[in-house]
Each structure stands twice: as C-alpha cells, then as structure tokens.
Scaffold this active site. Structure first.
Site, PDB file in Angstrom:
ATOM      1  N   ALA A   1      38.054  31.119  29.871  1.00  0.00           N
ATOM      2  CA  ALA A   1      39.121  31.672  29.313  1.00  0.00           C
ATOM      3  C   ALA A   1      40.469  31.498  30.078  1.00  0.00           C
ATOM      4  O   ALA A   1      41.010  32.830  29.880  1.00  0.00           O
ATOM      5  CB  ALA A   1      38.729  32.621  27.653  1.00  0.00           C
TER       6      ALA A   1
ATOM      7  N   MET B   1      34.706  35.175  33.076  1.00  0.00           N
ATOM      8  CA  MET B   1      34.216  35.202  31.483  1.00  0.00           C
ATOM      9  C   MET B   1      34.452  34.106  30.811  1.00  0.00           C
ATOM     10  O   MET B   1      34.792  33.621  29.738  1.00  0.00           O
ATOM     11  CB  MET B   1      34.959  36.327  30.983  1.00  0.00           C
ATOM     12  CG  MET B   1      33.505  38.212  31.236  1.00  0.00           C
ATOM     13  SD  MET B   1      33.414  38.444  29.845  1.00  0.00           S
ATOM     14  CE  MET B   1      34.814  39.692  29.674  1.00  0.00           C
TER      15      MET B   1
ATOM     16  N   GLY C   1      41.012  41.238  40.131  1.00  0.00           N
ATOM     17  CA  GLY C   1      42.298  41.351  39.729  1.00  0.00           C
ATOM     18  C   GLY C   1      42.605  43.094  39.949  1.00  0.00           C
ATOM     19  O   GLY C   1      41.158  43.917  38.907  1.00  0.00           O
TER      20      GLY C   1
ATOM     21  N   SER D   1      43.518  36.403  29.100  1.00  0.00           N
ATOM     22  CA  SER D   1      42.411  35.746  27.960  1.00  0.00           C
ATOM     23  C   SER D   1      43.161  35.832  26.836  1.00  0.00           C
ATOM     24  O   SER D   1      43.251  34.636  25.734  1.00  0.00           O
ATOM     25  CB  SER D   1      41.117  35.908  28.014  1.00  0.00           C
ATOM     26  OG  SER D   1      40.668  35.726  29.636  1.00  0.00           O
TER      27      SER D   1
ATOM     28  N   LYS E   1      44.773  43.795  37.919  1.00  0.00           N
ATOM     29  CA  LYS E   1      45.094  44.347  35.927  1.00  0.00           C
ATOM     30  C   LYS E   1      43.899  45.580  35.671  1.00  0.00           C
ATOM     31  O   LYS E   1      44.359  46.082  34.916  1.00  0.00           O
ATOM     32  CB  LYS E   1      45.244  43.324  35.470  1.00  0.00           C
ATOM     33  CG  LYS E   1      45.508  43.599  33.604  1.00  0.00           C
ATOM     34  CD  LYS E   1      46.006  42.409  32.634  1.00  0.00           C
ATOM     35  CE  LYS E   1      45.481  42.124  31.207  1.00  0.00           C
ATOM     36  NZ  LYS E   1      44.252  42.422  31.370  1.00  0.00           N
TER      37      LYS E   1
ATOM     38  N   HIS F   1      43.416  33.834  36.692  1.00  0.00           N
ATOM     39  CA  HIS F   1      42.089  33.901  37.291  1.00  0.00           C
ATOM     40  C   HIS F   1      42.308  32.639  38.795  1.00  0.00           C
ATOM     41  O   HIS F   1      42.530  32.743  39.908  1.00  0.00           O
ATOM     42  CB  HIS F   1      40.905  33.392  36.634  1.00  0.00           C
ATOM     43  CG  HIS F   1      40.516  33.527  35.468  1.00  0.00           C
ATOM     44  ND1 HIS F   1      41.506  34.107  34.513  1.00  0.00           N
ATOM     45  CD2 HIS F   1      39.290  35.352  35.710  1.00  0.00           C
ATOM     46  CE1 HIS F   1      40.634  34.948  32.936  1.00  0.00           C
ATOM     47  NE2 HIS F   1      40.095  35.814  34.240  1.00  0.00           N
TER      48      HIS F   1
HETATM   49  O1  PAF Z   1      36.410  41.385  34.508  1.00  0.00           O
HETATM   50  C1  PAF Z   1      36.195  40.067  34.319  1.00  0.00           C
HETATM   51  O2  PAF Z   1      36.580  39.023  33.356  1.00  0.00           O
HETATM   52  C2  PAF Z   1      34.494  40.872  33.981  1.00  0.00           C
HETATM   53  O3  PAF Z   1      34.646  41.993  33.266  1.00  0.00           O
HETATM   54  C3  PAF Z   1      33.257  40.344  34.719  1.00  0.00           C
HETATM   55  C4  PAF Z   1      33.844  41.358  35.993  1.00  0.00           C
HETATM   56  C5  PAF Z   1      33.484  38.775  35.040  1.00  0.00           C
HETATM   57  C6  PAF Z   1      32.460  40.615  34.332  1.00  0.00           C
HETATM   58  O4  PAF Z   1      31.714  40.379  33.187  1.00  0.00           O
END
Ligand code: PAF
Length: 277
Positions: free
Chosen positions: A31, A29, A146, A185, A148, A36
């Site tokens: 940020a 998503m 992840g 984030s 987490k 990531h």
């Molecule tokens: O973990 C996330 O960042 C979100 O829940 C995901 C898996 C991208 C779905 O929007």
C-alpha cells in the site's frame, strides 16, 4: 525489477551479492505511497543494490479486521518501487517468514511502555519478529525506516543492537502532503473532509515546536488537546525524551524532546510526531 517469493531464492541471491555490493533494504507492508518512494530513492542513492520487501505482517496487527482490511495493491506497488529505483522485490507468503521461526524472549527495556506499545498490545513484538527475520534473510548493509513511526524506529535500532546485526539503520524524514498531513497508507481511507480535519495533527505539532519556549508542556497539551478534540478522537499527545521515550512534564527533563500523537477520525487511526528540540 526482479521479484522473489521464497526465502531460499532470496538467501541464495543476497549471500552472493553482499560480498561485492553494498546492499540497502526497505521493508514495507505494501500500500505504498510517496513516503515509501522517498525511502527507496534514499536507499538507491546510498547502495549498489536496493531490495524492498512487501509482507503484510499478521503478527503486528492487534486487530484482526485491521489486518484483513489492510490494502493490498501489488500492481501499483511494483510500479512505484521500480520507478523509485528498487532492483529486487521480496514478496513472501507467511510460511516463508514464520515457518522456521525459533521463538525468543524480547526485553524492550521500557521502549514499548507508552504510545503505540500501550495502545496496540503485541504490535511491537510482531514488528521485532518480522524485521529480525527479514534482516536474517536479506543481510543488508543498511536498512531505511521513516521517522513517522518514531517509536518503531527506536525499537528497530534497539533490536539491531540486541541481536548484533551489522546493519546501519538509516532514518528518513516524514514525507507530508502539501497540507502538512503525514503520508500514510491509511490516508487512502479518509474522505476529503476527514483529510482536511486531520491537518490539525500537524498544525498542533508545529505549534508546539514554535511555542515550547514560551509555554509549559502542560499548557501546550491543554491547547492542542482542545484543538484536536474539536474534530478528532485524541488517543494521546505527549512529550517524551527522544532517547528513552519516557514522558516528560518539564522541558528541563530531557536534552531532546519529541512530541508524539495518535488520534482517530471516523474509523481511521492516524499517528504523527515531531522533534521539538
Ligand atoms: O513500518 C512498516 O511498514 C512495518 O512495521 C515494517 C517495518 C515493514 C514491519 O512489518
């Protein structure tokens, strides 16, 4: 790194690619942070082509303000993705994801009953909806998530089976700051003092991992609830069967146990977890 914004463009590219290349996928998503980057690096090491998506998914926010306040940092995110080895970024508008959605019923079989599912009603249905759609568009051979978000990871594994996606779900260890604080984030919204105080989550989880053989779940809970409660507002700290996410009260109740926690400091809600044994 190529950037695509429409589902048609993406599907055109991915349906050709997947015939000859192993496609790895990292949904996000935005940020983005080092956690990531680690997912993208792992994906790039294990795939011929690495695709990432950035989509702030409105259906998984149970709080409208949280959705509107979610940081949008596209320039920095693109830089991080490129540096980590991403080849293609999918950056759609909401209509590209939900415009043609066919509604469906989903049975979590209890996986959403506690923890994030209980405290964020509707959250996991939103996650299932978006990841299902992204898998249909990207058609990856493997997707990277992840640990987490432990409960999310389990739900995505379940969803992959339920909808019979031929996608390997790869789980990656939580990346932590040197203090132990899990990368998130939301950490960007913490003051220095709040950051310091939030370390208690990781300390408490580690205490449980190191002391479970000497203490009962109830004794451990009493200790960590008081430690965390000294500086944070504890939402939950529980021990659960790592396969079913059912809460346990005795160590003998499960073969593998995970401790999961969520707590607020100021306006920021943090989650963390640790596999105990
Ligand atoms: O973990 C996330 O960042 C979100 O829940 C995901 C898996 C991208 C779905 O929007």
């Amino acid at each position: 790194m190529k950037v695509l914004k429409t589902s048609d463009e993406l599907q055109l590219v991915t349906s050709k690619l997947k015939e000859t290349k192993r496609v790895g996928f990292v949904p996000t998503m935005g940020a983005l942070h080092d956690g990531h980057a680690a997912l993208v690096k792992e994906c790039a090491e294990n795939s011929d082509i690495t695709i990432a998506s950035i989509f702030v998914n409105p259906t998984q926010f149970n709080d409208k303000d949280d959705f509107h306040n979610y940081p949008r940092t596209l320039v920095e995110d693109k830089h991080l993705l490129k540096t980590a080895g991403c080849d293609l970024l999918f950056f759609p508008e909401t209509a590209e994801i939900y415009g043609d959605e066919v509604g469906f019923d989903y049975d979590f079989k209890g996986l959403d009953a506690r923890f994030e599912g209980e405290h964020r009603p509707g959250h996991f249905l939103g996650v299932v909806r978006v990841v299902k759609r992204l898998f249909e568009l990207v058609q990856p051979h493997a997707a990277f998530f992840g640990k987490k978000d432990f409960q999310q990871l389990m739900i995505i594994r379940q969803m992959t089976e339920v909808f019979e996606f031929d996608v390997e779900i790869v789980s990656c260890d939580t990346v932590r700051e040197s203090s132990g604080l899990a990368m998130s984030s939301r950490n960007k919204r913490l003051s220095d003092q709040e950051k310091n105080e939030s370390i208690v989550l990781h300390k408490s989880l580690s205490f449980c991992k190191n002391n479970w053989a000497q203490l009962t779940p109830r004794e451990l809970f009493a200790k960590v609830a008081s430690d965390i409660g000294a500086t944070m507002e504890l939402e939950y700290f529980s021990f659960a069967d790592a396969k079913t996410l059912k809460e346990i009260n005795n160590w003998g109740d499960a073969e593998h146990v995970v401790a999961l926690t969520a707590a607020k400091i100021g306006e920021v809600r943090l989650i963390d977890n640790m596999e105990i044994f």
